[in-house]
Design an enzyme around this catalytic site. Sequence first.
Site, PDB file in Angstrom:
ATOM      1  N   GLY A  48       1.183  13.434   3.524  1.00 22.89           N
ATOM      2  CA  GLY A  48       2.004  12.501   3.198  1.00 22.89           C
ATOM      3  C   GLY A  48       1.285  11.868   1.705  1.00 22.89           C
ATOM      4  O   GLY A  48       0.468  12.275   1.174  1.00 22.89           O
TER       5      GLY A  48
ATOM      6  N   VAL B 297       0.091   8.699   1.132  1.00 23.83           N
ATOM      7  CA  VAL B 297      -1.311   8.347   1.231  1.00 23.83           C
ATOM      8  C   VAL B 297      -2.098   9.165   1.829  1.00 23.83           C
ATOM      9  O   VAL B 297      -3.298   9.262   1.137  1.00 23.83           O
ATOM     10  CB  VAL B 297      -1.119   7.104   2.237  1.00 23.83           C
ATOM     11  CG1 VAL B 297      -2.624   6.510   2.527  1.00 23.83           C
ATOM     12  CG2 VAL B 297      -0.199   5.891   1.760  1.00 23.83           C
TER      13      VAL B 297
ATOM     14  N   ARG C 219       5.562  20.705  11.267  1.00 25.65           N
ATOM     15  CA  ARG C 219       6.324  20.906   9.908  1.00 25.65           C
ATOM     16  C   ARG C 219       5.843  21.387   8.783  1.00 25.65           C
ATOM     17  O   ARG C 219       6.007  22.372   7.979  1.00 25.65           O
ATOM     18  CB  ARG C 219       7.272  19.588   9.622  1.00 25.65           C
ATOM     19  CG  ARG C 219       8.267  19.886   8.352  1.00 25.65           C
ATOM     20  CD  ARG C 219       9.270  18.555   8.557  1.00 25.65           C
ATOM     21  NE  ARG C 219       8.571  17.264   8.143  1.00 25.65           N
ATOM     22  CZ  ARG C 219       8.038  17.065   7.017  1.00 25.65           C
ATOM     23  NH1 ARG C 219       8.514  17.701   5.879  1.00 25.65           N
ATOM     24  NH2 ARG C 219       7.531  15.904   6.586  1.00 25.65           N
TER      25      ARG C 219
ATOM     26  N   ARG D  24      -3.978  -3.489  14.253  1.00 29.69           N
ATOM     27  CA  ARG D  24      -4.529  -4.391  13.313  1.00 29.69           C
ATOM     28  C   ARG D  24      -4.769  -5.737  14.076  1.00 29.69           C
ATOM     29  O   ARG D  24      -5.751  -6.431  13.770  1.00 29.69           O
ATOM     30  CB  ARG D  24      -3.725  -4.610  12.324  1.00 29.69           C
ATOM     31  CG  ARG D  24      -3.519  -3.568  11.142  1.00 29.69           C
ATOM     32  CD  ARG D  24      -2.556  -3.766  10.122  1.00 29.69           C
ATOM     33  NE  ARG D  24      -2.156  -2.681   9.107  1.00 29.69           N
ATOM     34  CZ  ARG D  24      -1.154  -2.407   8.663  1.00 29.69           C
ATOM     35  NH1 ARG D  24      -0.266  -3.197   8.787  1.00 29.69           N
ATOM     36  NH2 ARG D  24      -0.959  -1.340   7.766  1.00 29.69           N
TER      37      ARG D  24
ATOM     38  N   CYS E 131      -0.341  -3.329   3.083  1.00 31.03           N
ATOM     39  CA  CYS E 131      -0.667  -2.885   1.495  1.00 31.03           C
ATOM     40  C   CYS E 131      -0.679  -4.463   0.734  1.00 31.03           C
ATOM     41  O   CYS E 131      -1.358  -4.879  -0.069  1.00 31.03           O
ATOM     42  CB  CYS E 131       0.096  -2.244   0.804  1.00 31.03           C
ATOM     43  SG  CYS E 131       1.815  -2.273   1.439  1.00 31.03           S
TER      44      CYS E 131
ATOM     45  N   GLN F  29       7.472  -5.694  -4.173  1.00 26.54           N
ATOM     46  CA  GLN F  29       6.739  -4.488  -3.471  1.00 26.54           C
ATOM     47  C   GLN F  29       7.532  -3.325  -3.919  1.00 26.54           C
ATOM     48  O   GLN F  29       8.782  -3.109  -3.689  1.00 26.54           O
ATOM     49  CB  GLN F  29       6.892  -4.584  -2.144  1.00 26.54           C
ATOM     50  CG  GLN F  29       6.006  -5.610  -1.526  1.00 26.54           C
ATOM     51  CD  GLN F  29       5.803  -5.843   0.045  1.00 26.54           C
ATOM     52  OE1 GLN F  29       5.987  -7.034   0.402  1.00 26.54           O
ATOM     53  NE2 GLN F  29       5.429  -4.754   0.739  1.00 26.54           N
TER      54      GLN F  29
ATOM     55  N   SER G 221       7.310   2.850  -3.147  1.00 29.18           N
ATOM     56  CA  SER G 221       6.306   4.008  -2.624  1.00 29.18           C
ATOM     57  C   SER G 221       5.620   3.565  -1.239  1.00 29.18           C
ATOM     58  O   SER G 221       5.170   4.324  -0.329  1.00 29.18           O
ATOM     59  CB  SER G 221       5.162   4.187  -3.668  1.00 29.18           C
ATOM     60  OG  SER G 221       4.403   2.903  -3.822  1.00 29.18           O
ATOM     61  N   GLY G 222       5.521   1.871  -1.038  1.00 27.51           N
ATOM     62  CA  GLY G 222       5.081   1.510   0.362  1.00 27.51           C
ATOM     63  C   GLY G 222       6.308   1.974   1.316  1.00 27.51           C
ATOM     64  O   GLY G 222       5.516   1.970   2.577  1.00 27.51           O
TER      65      GLY G 222
ATOM     66  N   HIS H 193       2.361  -2.885  -6.145  1.00 25.76           N
ATOM     67  CA  HIS H 193       2.879  -4.342  -5.501  1.00 25.76           C
ATOM     68  C   HIS H 193       2.317  -5.412  -6.310  1.00 25.76           C
ATOM     69  O   HIS H 193       1.389  -5.220  -6.793  1.00 25.76           O
ATOM     70  CB  HIS H 193       2.356  -4.517  -4.157  1.00 25.76           C
ATOM     71  CG  HIS H 193       3.111  -3.447  -3.081  1.00 25.76           C
ATOM     72  ND1 HIS H 193       3.950  -2.560  -3.409  1.00 25.76           N
ATOM     73  CD2 HIS H 193       2.859  -3.374  -1.691  1.00 25.76           C
ATOM     74  CE1 HIS H 193       4.459  -1.800  -2.161  1.00 25.76           C
ATOM     75  NE2 HIS H 193       3.860  -2.370  -1.294  1.00 25.76           N
TER      76      HIS H 193
ATOM     77  N   ASN I 233      -0.434  -0.102  -4.678  1.00 30.43           N
ATOM     78  CA  ASN I 233      -0.273  -0.292  -3.108  1.00 30.43           C
ATOM     79  C   ASN I 233      -0.775   1.038  -2.680  1.00 30.43           C
ATOM     80  O   ASN I 233      -1.057   0.926  -1.220  1.00 30.43           O
ATOM     81  CB  ASN I 233       1.122  -0.703  -2.819  1.00 30.43           C
ATOM     82  CG  ASN I 233       2.054   0.303  -3.306  1.00 30.43           C
ATOM     83  OD1 ASN I 233       2.129   0.540  -4.363  1.00 30.43           O
ATOM     84  ND2 ASN I 233       2.838   0.822  -2.413  1.00 30.43           N
TER      85      ASN I 233
END
Lengths: 366, 366
Positions: free
Chosen positions: A17, A19, A44, A104, A133, A161, A164-165, A255, A327
């Site tokens: 991915g 990130v 995949r 979190r 982020c 933002q 890409s987030g 961001h 971000n």
Amino acid sequence: MSQSATQPVVAVLGATGLVGQKLIALLEKRRFPLSRLKPLASQRTAGQQIQFAGQSVEVEEACPEAFEGVDLVLASAGGAISQALVHQAVARGAVVVDNTSCFRMHPDVPLVVAGVNNEALDAHNGVIANPNCSTAQLMPVLKALMPLGGGLQRVVVSTYQSVSGAGKEAIDELRQKSKLAVDCAPGEYPTGYACFARPMAFNLIPHIDVFMEEAPYQGYTKEEWKLIVETRKILDLPQLPITATAVRVPVMVGHSESVTVDFNQPVSLDEVTAALRAADDVVLSDGLTDYPTPLETEGTDPVYVGRLRRDASNPEAGVSMWVVADNLMIGAALNAVRLAEALVARGLVTPRSQCAHLFEPAAATA
Amino acid sequence: MSQSATQPVVAVLGATGLVGQKLIALLEKRRFPLSRLKPLASQRTAGQQIQFAGQSVEVEEACPEAFEGVDLVLASAGGAISQALVHQAVARGAVVVDNTSCFRMHPDVPLVVAGVNNEALDAHNGVIANPNCSTAQLMPVLKALMPLGGGLQRVVVSTYQSVSGAGKEAIDELRQKSKLAVDCAPGEYPTGYACFARPMAFNLIPHIDVFMEEAPYQGYTKEEWKLIVETRKILDLPQLPITATAVRVPVMVGHSESVTVDFNQPVSLDEVTAALRAADDVVLSDGLTDYPTPLETEGTDPVYVGRLRRDASNPEAGVSMWVVADNLMIGAALNAVRLAEALVARGLVTPRSQCAHLFEPAAATA
């Protein structure tokens, strides 16, 4: 690999991915001490070869057994995957730095921004959470301001933002739809977006994540709620009055945040300036026209602060500013890798770490 | 033209610009009562034919003598042109609705948003100022909220302003550069922007108009200062604590604002909702997901309010919301035409209006 076998085995969950790729690049760039990199992804993309430290490494399918022998996991494959697999990794003796929102706000899970509250790492129970982020980039700034003016009285944030987030597909979709939209007359804009609730090209969407239905956050999006409650947890200010409006903008990466901070007592602009200049990871603009923009800061590590000024609505005890960061870096991959580094430095991750865990550890395997 | 000669002669100054074209279209669409339309522009575009009410009308060069016999001027050709020509028009007996920032803060010039403070028109001295676009759209909202909760205690605004606020060339430039930038890798983005201080495609620029160098607005941009001081003047709240951060975003048309409002006393969300539902020119979203976006509201008249919620940082006496409007409409052309309509309705503009003027009127000509 040339690293010593006394260094940890590190798995990256979600290795293919947006990130995940950044995580692997940063592990290499920052010469993270590891004995083996284990890239994990969905069925995949399993089988792909990735390059790491001059070698080709095969991506393996993420499954519980893949964590056998792993000491440290950097997880960035989305909430559902973390929900399913993080406990499995911890049960096998790994420490997990999780980039999703799953854990979190769990009271036993430290939520940490590197350089802001590293001491919270010491109380971990196998999982450390990496904040959202839009929260992460604000933390070095607010941490630097907390000691001033008798403490923070209130924080008002509006975010700008980047797409890409929302992942790689969101960037691709913004690119593709922008090409279609760029010459459109009003009313002829392309519709049928897959990654966004509304048209995103040349538009703004004040809607990130789902809406909260219950008081006291009724009408907030979950993205805004995250910024609020994560900030309070990281800064250990459980009652901090803070609000946020989170808006997706047609920017690829980076961001930005318009931030107004009130202090309990009068504070001078010189004090604020000095505190931000002294803060780790913060770059304060020199002059009025030297403000940061997301496009120009893409790919860099720091949090950039510009447009710092006395708040005209609270000139004695308030400031306003413009805060920009990549971000994918401090907001995601960079913070995860820095947390991993801090865990190693504090002796909290060693090969076959023996620290206490949230869950019954499985028998350690070689 | 078929209109009666007892109706005013109307000049549009800056007739070929983005706002000027909208002004002329609105005069036609709203069947503004005029005996003659006189489009004025720079030497460069004088001689062009424009269509108005089924007829072809030639654009004349804007010069002092062009205002002979003109009763009403809608001026939207930029500050320097207004500075040079508005007095000339007034001296010849015209009433001027000026769209630039030249005269807005002059104590003898009413600054008016139609439907918000029309009564201020009565004290005019030949010039009425149309506020800045980002101010104008906020006024119907704040006006509706002023009677609640013991009055407004503080307003914090972050703007998301489209490039059309910088004119036709800015739209063209965003289009052109977006085509170049859309597939660029970081670091390869096009530079050399003419209309913007920084790259605008897929970027944000927290810098509109010049920077203010002196206290108490040191560090603010003039755009932000305008929003602050114009709001205080229009609402007749000279001490209102209000701050703004103004940001240019890669949107073609439509300005958006993230707005946090504090009241002096507790106020319920129901009260705020009812006040906004009852407000003229304001359309309040019905549900959480029914928020406005700039692209989807382009070309329409109202101010749209969505994302209305209790402010989590001031739950007893604060609300946050998202305010969107077409900046070329209520923020510019629509407000100017509605002010002209109000002037006519109040008997303040009639052919060869005899009202008092700022400057020695020249002898009326036929």
